[in-house]
Design an enzyme around this catalytic site. Sequence first.
Site, PDB file in Angstrom:
ATOM      1  N   LYS A 147      51.208  47.927  35.222  1.00  0.00           N
ATOM      2  CA  LYS A 147      51.063  46.738  35.304  1.00  0.00           C
ATOM      3  C   LYS A 147      51.528  46.274  33.878  1.00  0.00           C
ATOM      4  CE  LYS A 147      48.545  43.050  37.922  1.00  0.00           C
ATOM      5  NZ  LYS A 147      47.112  42.939  38.366  1.00  0.00           N
TER       6      LYS A 147
HETATM    7  C1  E4P Z   1      46.988  40.045  40.498  1.00  0.00           C
HETATM    8  O1  E4P Z   1      47.485  41.235  40.243  1.00  0.00           O
HETATM    9  C2  E4P Z   1      45.787  39.625  39.690  1.00  0.00           C
HETATM   10  O2  E4P Z   1      44.775  40.761  39.681  1.00  0.00           O
HETATM   11  C3  E4P Z   1      44.969  38.715  40.526  1.00  0.00           C
HETATM   12  O3  E4P Z   1      45.639  38.403  41.850  1.00  0.00           O
HETATM   13  C4  E4P Z   1      44.984  37.438  39.678  1.00  0.00           C
HETATM   14  O4  E4P Z   1      43.993  36.650  40.632  1.00  0.00           O
HETATM   15  P1  E4P Z   1      42.962  35.150  40.124  1.00  0.00           P
HETATM   16  O5  E4P Z   1      43.923  34.351  39.654  1.00  0.00           O
HETATM   17  O6  E4P Z   1      42.204  35.050  41.205  1.00  0.00           O
HETATM   18  O7  E4P Z   1      42.310  35.902  38.675  1.00  0.00           O
END
Ligand code: E4P
Length: 218
Positions: free
Chosen positions: A83
């Site tokens: 990622k």
């Molecule tokens: C995506 O890969 C992120 O880990 C995640 O969806 C972020 O979500 P949040 O805005 O609830 O932190």
Amino acid sequence: MKFFVDTADTAEIKALAASGLVDGVTTNPSLIAKSGRNILEVVAEICAIVPGPVSAEVAATEYEGMMREAAVLRKIASNVCVKLPLTPDGLRACKTLNGEGVMTNVTLCFSAAQALLAAKAGATFISPFVGRLDDIGQDGMELIADIVTIYDNYPNFETEVLVASVRHPIHIVEAAKLGAHVATLPPNVLRMLYAHPLTDKGLAGFLKDWAATGQSIA
Ligand code: E4P
């Protein structure tokens, strides 16, 4: 539509994966911190539970550091998806890793222009954050619609739209109506998808009537 779970809590992942409905997992530095565990250990454990893509995020912000970290992360298991943040260095690393056959998830996407860049860089997944856009008064789902439309215009784009920062089941239903390929759900939202009061009420009625028959099936 594929369902990923957005957590680094391995007990939650095990419990949810038992349904057979979990296609992958996403983590991020905040979720790893919340788990209180070492990233390499926790990602290895998740990869053994779920055979689909498991996103593990780099912490470096420049290209060389990202590539060094990606080399460590990709060695954990064959289903690790590296990622990367949607920055010039992140997209450069994405392009290189794509050329090496490594799965990538480009994260922190908040505009259609950014999603276009990620597809050109060969990202396996683009992660638009719908909840965080909603939080600042912008319609997160409008962004999903724009990205799906743009990607559909270019059949050579292979990047899948991974709806992230999901807050409730309506996000999932709307994203599915728009044709998004994947959604990553916090465990509580995944559980909420099952729930309807008429299901509970109907089941209670059936069980009561069944008990009155005195029968058993097995
Ligand atoms: C995506 O890969 C992120 O880990 C995640 O969806 C972020 O979500 P949040 O805005 O609830 O932190």
